[in-house]
Design a protein around this motif. Structure first.
Motif, short mmCIF file in Angstrom:
data_model
loop_
_atom_site.label_atom_id
_atom_site.label_comp_id
_atom_site.label_asym_id
_atom_site.label_seq_id
_atom_site.Cartn_x
_atom_site.Cartn_y
_atom_site.Cartn_z
N ILE A 59 30.86 48.07 25.39
CA ILE A 59 31.54 49.04 26.25
C ILE A 59 32.98 48.62 26.57
O ILE A 59 33.74 49.42 27.12
N CYS A 60 33.35 47.41 26.21
CA CYS A 60 34.74 46.99 26.37
C CYS A 60 35.62 47.48 25.22
O CYS A 60 36.85 47.33 25.27
N GLN A 98 34.58 40.78 32.87
CA GLN A 98 34.98 41.56 31.70
C GLN A 98 34.02 42.73 31.45
O GLN A 98 34.45 43.88 31.27
N THR A 99 32.72 42.45 31.44
CA THR A 99 31.74 43.49 31.12
C THR A 99 31.54 44.47 32.27
O THR A 99 31.61 45.69 32.09
N ASN A 100 31.31 43.94 33.46
CA ASN A 100 30.93 44.80 34.58
C ASN A 100 32.10 45.56 35.17
O ASN A 100 31.92 46.68 35.66
N LEU A 101 33.31 44.99 35.10
CA LEU A 101 34.48 45.69 35.62
C LEU A 101 35.24 46.42 34.51
O LEU A 101 35.36 47.64 34.53
N MET A 102 35.75 45.68 33.53
CA MET A 102 36.53 46.32 32.48
C MET A 102 35.67 47.24 31.62
O MET A 102 36.11 48.32 31.21
N GLY A 103 34.43 46.83 31.36
CA GLY A 103 33.54 47.69 30.57
C GLY A 103 33.25 48.99 31.30
O GLY A 103 33.27 50.07 30.69
N PHE A 105 35.16 50.37 33.60
CA PHE A 105 36.40 51.16 33.58
C PHE A 105 36.52 51.93 32.27
O PHE A 105 36.81 53.13 32.26
N ASN A 106 36.34 51.23 31.15
CA ASN A 106 36.44 51.90 29.85
C ASN A 106 35.47 53.06 29.74
O ASN A 106 35.81 54.14 29.26
N LEU A 107 34.25 52.84 30.20
CA LEU A 107 33.22 53.86 30.06
C LEU A 107 33.50 55.07 30.95
O LEU A 107 33.46 56.21 30.49
#
Length: 353
Positions: A59-60, A98-103, A105-107
């Motif tokens: 998801i990133c 990276q996963t829980n925040l940036m991922g 956001f991307n999603l």
């Protein structure tokens, strides 16, 4: 509906997919990068299923997410992809951020731009359902209080802080951009296909192998335990009947200390697996106490009255019935957990059978 499920090879995500495919006529796009906790063997029988697609992406990766939305044209999103193990977040917090925040956001941003391209009717029915945790609320300590949807956020660990941040991102995209979002926060899940690093499967498998059952501190931390199939049913209920812009807490109404959980497992194993490893007289003799982890919250407990009152959901399993089903499942499915412990399950990431 066609539902995009992120993290569908994980513990809760796989339960959601099994529920959808077994109990509805909806289709599923499973987006999962297959980290160590992702296991396609947790959703058996889907390889040639006409209502299932698998997209092995992170998801990133924004461009891949955009491709998936464009190709599959989902009617809803259920976002479960997350790094979720507290101990791992303490040892290595960066991947959680990276996963829980940036991922997230991307999603949510990709979903928003996709949502903008839909017709008015499609926009109205679309839902972005973000699945969170009661850990974002912090520690209830020794009080008798319960977490409600109005509780302020006071996360304690890098994991819960990253989940709290992802909740705020989703909420902001709903408030600022009008994306129809729903957030749910759940209590501790347990049940079939649970990755063995988590408390309940870890204790079951250690006991069956004659290993120590390590309990943090004195085991007095309290958690509200929710059977994973009850949670999957609740999540689908929220997706299909919940109101956009709302938050719903999902709990099992089963507050137990960690030592109570471990002792319950020992009693069930005495009954259901009486042939113990050599040298073991009683499973409870394997219990040991180890140094507590940093920042360990004392108590979590969910007030799930809103989802019961507004959507009619209540858990079907009691703690006793759910635990008995869980122990039975691990006894009957040794092939699944042995492949996890050996690492053989990860061969599917490489395209092996």
């Amino acid at each position: 509906m066609k539902i995009l499920v992120t993290g569908g090879a994980g513990f809760i995500g796989s339960a959601v997919i099994r529920h959808i495919l077994d109990n509805t006529s909806d289709s599923v796009i499973n987006v999962d990068v297959l980290t160590y906790a992702g296991n396609l063997e947790s959703i058996p029988g889907v390889e040639n299923h006409s209502r299932y697609w698998f997209e092995p992406i992170n998801i990133c990766d924004r461009s891949e997410l955009e491709r998936v939305f464009s190709e599959h044209q989902p009617d809803a999103v259920m976002h479960l992809a997350a790094e979720s193990h507290v101990d791992r977040s303490i040892d290595g917090p960066l991947v959680f951020v990276q996963t829980n925040l940036m991922g997230t956001f991307n999603l949510v941003d990709t979903a928003y731009h996709y949502w903008q391209s839909l017709t008015n009717a499609q926009q109205s029915s679309f839902r972005f359902h973000h699945i969170s945790t009661d850990e974002v609320y912090g520690d209830l300590g020794h009080t008798a209080a319960l977490f409600t949807e109005a509780n302020s956020y006071q996360p304690s660990s890098p994991y819960s802080a990253s989940k709290a941040g992802s909740d705020h991102l989703v909420s902001a995209w709903g408030r600022t951009y009008g994306l129809p979002t729903i957030i749910t926060s759940c209590s501790n899940n347990y049940g079939p296909y649970h990755f063995p690093e988590k408390l309940i499967p870890h204790m079951i498998l250690n006991a069956l192998q004659g290993k120590e059952l390590p309990v943090y501190g004195r085991g007095l931390q309290v958690r509200d335990w929710l059977y994973v199939e009850d949670h999957a049913r609740a999540l689908y209920t929220v997706l299909t009947r919940g109101e956009a812009g709302q938050r719903y807490n999902i709990g099992g109404h089963n507050e137990k200390t960690n030592i109570e959980v471990v002792e319950t497992l020992c009693v069930l194993l005495e009954e259901m697996a009486p042939d113990k490893p050599a040298g073991i007289k009683h499973y409870r003799d394997l219990i040991s106490y180890v140094a507590d982890r940093p920042g360990h919250d004392m108590r979590y407990a969910i007030d799930a009255s809103k989802i019961q009152r507004e959507l009619g959901w209540i858990p079907q399993e009691s703690f006793d019935s759910g635990m008995r089903k869980t122990v039975r499942w691990y006894l009957d499915n040794s092939g699944w957990w042995q492949r996890v412990l050996s690492g053989a399950y990860q061969l599917k990431r490489l395209g092996a059978k």
